[in-house]
Design a protein around this motif. Sequence first.
Motif, PDB file in Angstrom:
ATOM      1  N   UNK A   1      -4.539  -0.362   4.234  1.00  0.00           N
ATOM      2  CA  UNK A   1      -5.500  -0.605   5.318  1.00  0.00           C
ATOM      3  C   UNK A   1      -5.031  -1.638   6.336  1.00  0.00           C
ATOM      4  N   UNK A   2      -4.037  -1.264   7.112  1.00  0.00           N
ATOM      5  CA  UNK A   2      -3.554  -2.093   8.212  1.00  0.00           C
ATOM      6  C   UNK A   2      -3.151  -1.148   9.331  1.00  0.00           C
ATOM      7  N   UNK A   3      -3.418  -1.537  10.589  1.00  0.00           N
ATOM      8  CA  UNK A   3      -3.118  -0.687  11.742  1.00  0.00           C
ATOM      9  C   UNK A   3      -2.119  -1.424  12.631  1.00  0.00           C
ATOM     10  N   UNK A   4      -0.877  -1.003  12.604  1.00  0.00           N
ATOM     11  CA  UNK A   4       0.212  -1.699  13.299  1.00  0.00           C
ATOM     12  C   UNK A   4       0.351  -1.160  14.725  1.00  0.00           C
TER      13      UNK A   4
ATOM     14  N   UNK B   1       2.489  -9.681  10.412  1.00  0.00           N
ATOM     15  CA  UNK B   1       2.853  -9.421   9.023  1.00  0.00           C
ATOM     16  C   UNK B   1       4.379  -9.342   8.905  1.00  0.00           C
ATOM     17  N   UNK B   2       4.901  -9.868   7.814  1.00  0.00           N
ATOM     18  CA  UNK B   2       6.311  -9.690   7.510  1.00  0.00           C
ATOM     19  C   UNK B   2       6.481  -8.329   6.853  1.00  0.00           C
ATOM     20  N   UNK B   3       7.306  -7.492   7.442  1.00  0.00           N
ATOM     21  CA  UNK B   3       7.490  -6.116   6.969  1.00  0.00           C
ATOM     22  C   UNK B   3       8.538  -6.092   5.862  1.00  0.00           C
TER      23      UNK B   3
ATOM     24  N   UNK C   1      -3.697  -7.043  -1.609  1.00  0.00           N
ATOM     25  CA  UNK C   1      -3.907  -8.486  -1.550  1.00  0.00           C
ATOM     26  C   UNK C   1      -2.874  -9.161  -0.648  1.00  0.00           C
ATOM     27  N   UNK C   2      -1.661  -8.673  -0.668  1.00  0.00           N
ATOM     28  CA  UNK C   2      -0.612  -9.258   0.163  1.00  0.00           C
ATOM     29  C   UNK C   2      -0.885  -9.051   1.653  1.00  0.00           C
ATOM     30  N   UNK C   3      -1.551  -7.964   2.004  1.00  0.00           N
ATOM     31  CA  UNK C   3      -1.918  -7.764   3.413  1.00  0.00           C
ATOM     32  C   UNK C   3      -2.719  -8.959   3.919  1.00  0.00           C
TER      33      UNK C   3
ATOM     34  N   UNK D   1       1.791 -10.114   4.421  1.00  0.00           N
ATOM     35  CA  UNK D   1       3.012  -9.506   3.885  1.00  0.00           C
ATOM     36  C   UNK D   1       2.749  -8.032   3.611  1.00  0.00           C
ATOM     37  N   UNK D   2       3.671  -7.162   4.027  1.00  0.00           N
ATOM     38  CA  UNK D   2       3.531  -5.730   3.807  1.00  0.00           C
ATOM     39  C   UNK D   2       4.572  -5.248   2.805  1.00  0.00           C
ATOM     40  N   UNK D   3       4.098  -4.682   1.704  1.00  0.00           N
ATOM     41  CA  UNK D   3       4.950  -4.008   0.724  1.00  0.00           C
ATOM     42  C   UNK D   3       4.302  -2.666   0.424  1.00  0.00           C
TER      43      UNK D   3
END
Length: 408
Positions: free
Chosen positions: A31-34, A50-52, A366-368, A372-374
């Motif tokens: 759930x993130x919109x880049x 966010x760090x990709x 949780x990292x979002x 941080x994006x994984x």
Amino acid sequence: MTSATTAVDSAMARIIADEDAHVAHNYHPLPVVISRGEGAWVTDVEGRRYLDLLSAYSALNFGHGHPAIVAAAHEQLNRLTLTSRAYHNDALGPFAAALAALCGKDLVLPMNTGAEAVETGIKVARAWGYRVKGIAADRAQVIVAHGNFHGRTTTIVGFSDDPDARADFGPFAPGFVHVPFGDAAAIEAAITPETAAVLIEPIQGEAGVVLPPEGYLRAVREICTRNNVLFIADEIQSGLGRVGETFACDREGVVPDVYLLGKALGGGILPVSAVVADREVLGVIQPGEHGSTFGGNPLAAAVGLRVVEMLQTGEFQTRAKALGEHLEARLDALVGHGVTAVRVAGLWAGVDIDPAFGTGREIAERLIGRGVLVKDTHGQTIRIAPPLVVRATELDWAVEQLKLVLAP
């Protein structure tokens, strides 16, 4: 919750809802919109950064919007983008020559996506089996490994053992023999006079960055040579600098008969893939037997050439190796603290999450919230594959965020 925060969340929710309403649900995105990207960082529609650490599954090895790659694309966009292979173009030859040299091979067959490269490699192997090795018509076999991921076409999912990839998509093409990954003796035992090729990922990416035992690739190379069988290395995710070498096969000093390349070859700008082999292998394909309208288009060739030129310096390979060692040391410190195992090859890691701390998906979500994006895979694993331009301090920060989300 403030009214500004509510507006932000509502805007994000509207965009996601619109996509959910009109895009087939073949993915379950986080759930993130880049909306923007630069280097190792991306920014969402509301300005949060966010760090990709995914790099589009290694398609962004050189980061978002690398200036040298963007410049090559812009220059070519202003001149010529597509001719089809019905005509020659002035960009394809230089690209093919440079890529062949990088691989130490003679010929390049350009395609678009990774799955197309794999399909092409299978066709080449079968044609070679019939026309060079002398296998009887329609009897050629290709040995593949359990846990493989080579793409999503019906042929490819037919030799996957992932039920999510296979279920309800049959009937599947015959001609594939499965053996355990990392077991060279099993490959040798499976070879028959009808075996045309062994197709493996030197490191299994989708499976969770699974590394074979030391010496496996050398053994596969020797077995294939001794039995007159093609060794096809799917380096679509592992190749082009990701593992601290140009190719994952280089980790054991091995050269396959056929390289399958893609993802990073397009510089994060457009899909570019290729099959690369010597003339006695790839030369079996004749005009009219295989093709692609967009394969080898001038824009793709210009971008691919710039990528190859960047790899020729060795800078990115050296950087990935050093940063990978740095990352591994920090991830290893988390084992026993929410992490059960870590596997690292260059700047590519699989991190197994202790089920008591959540699923891989839950940890990724949780990292979002910590920038941080994984991406999770196979339930309990998260994959880490940052752009090779990432800084050591950024990796340290990202691992600290992982430590925090795993805190009891």
